[in-house]
Scaffold this motif. Sequence first.
Motif, short mmCIF file in Angstrom:
data_model
loop_
_atom_site.label_atom_id
_atom_site.label_comp_id
_atom_site.label_asym_id
_atom_site.label_seq_id
_atom_site.Cartn_x
_atom_site.Cartn_y
_atom_site.Cartn_z
N ARG A 6 43.85 42.96 30.46
CA ARG A 6 44.29 41.56 30.55
C ARG A 6 44.84 41.15 29.19
O ARG A 6 44.37 41.63 28.15
N GLU A 13 48.48 27.48 30.52
CA GLU A 13 49.23 27.01 31.69
C GLU A 13 50.61 27.66 31.69
O GLU A 13 51.08 28.17 30.67
N LYS A 14 51.28 27.59 32.86
CA LYS A 14 52.60 28.21 32.98
C LYS A 14 53.67 27.45 32.20
O LYS A 14 54.61 28.06 31.68
N GLN A 57 50.71 41.38 36.90
CA GLN A 57 50.66 40.63 38.15
C GLN A 57 50.96 39.16 37.91
O GLN A 57 50.40 38.53 37.00
N PHE A 58 51.86 38.59 38.75
CA PHE A 58 52.03 37.14 38.77
C PHE A 58 50.80 36.54 39.46
O PHE A 58 50.84 36.18 40.63
N SER A 59 49.72 36.45 38.73
CA SER A 59 48.43 36.11 39.34
C SER A 59 48.38 34.69 39.89
O SER A 59 47.55 34.38 40.74
N GLU A 60 49.28 33.81 39.42
CA GLU A 60 49.32 32.44 39.92
C GLU A 60 50.32 32.28 41.06
O GLU A 60 50.55 31.16 41.52
N ALA A 61 50.91 33.38 41.52
CA ALA A 61 51.94 33.30 42.55
C ALA A 61 51.67 34.26 43.71
O ALA A 61 52.59 34.62 44.44
N ARG A 63 50.84 35.33 47.25
CA ARG A 63 50.96 34.68 48.55
C ARG A 63 51.17 35.72 49.64
O ARG A 63 51.53 36.86 49.35
N MET A 123 50.99 34.30 30.72
CA MET A 123 49.93 33.30 30.61
C MET A 123 48.63 33.98 30.20
O MET A 123 48.41 35.16 30.48
N THR A 126 46.42 37.01 32.10
CA THR A 126 47.22 37.72 33.10
C THR A 126 46.77 39.18 33.24
O THR A 126 46.63 39.89 32.24
#
Length: 223
Positions: A6, A13-14, A57-61, A63, A123, A126
């Motif tokens: 990580r 925040e982004k 990884q786009f861990s906040e995206a 889906r 971020m 991540t």
Amino acid sequence: MKIVARIHTDFPEKFGIPRQSGLADALTATVVFEPEYRNADALRGLEDFSHIWLIWQFSEAVRDNWSPTVRPPRLGGNMRMGVFATRSPFRPNPIGLSSVRLREIRYDTAQGPVLIVEGADLMDGTPIYDIKPYLPITDCHTDAKGGFSDEKSGYSLQVIFPEPLQCCLPAEKLTGLQQILSQDPRPAYQDDPAREYKLSYAGFRIVFQVEKDVLTVKKVEEE
């Protein structure tokens, strides 16, 4: 896919994160390996490379669904492009790719060997799936075209940052912040000169306004 490490950055925040790696080369981050991968042998030879690739990884995206087209913020948010023609985080697989400078490998930390890198666009926290050396003989293409991103290359804001407010920040964090602000962290569709924007960076809240091509820092507050 296993998370091998990580990254720890100054961005909780982004908002405000550089749009691409290397645009703010004064930013420093630390890559900390997961316990299973804290093995110095896995880094043998890496010190001979100046840059590395981070696959993350786009861990906040994350889906379950996806769209074949997205609206890149840099194009004002009202023009659709094919997802595979962009670096949008909203993808079939939420995978990011960043090229960063490897400044140092520290072996004598409580968390095992860690990497100190510069120019990351991630971020804080991540997850990283893999690390590979950057090879200039194959990875650098001097005749490459940048598509719609070429239209925005070289764009920057004039930054007015009053000296008393600069003194609120640690000196080693100042250059990176100025680089971020000069690249205009706002979405391209927002252009209200009266609006105050708030950016979280290195434990501080940076409040600024933008009028035409001038960004003015109004406040620097500890978070």
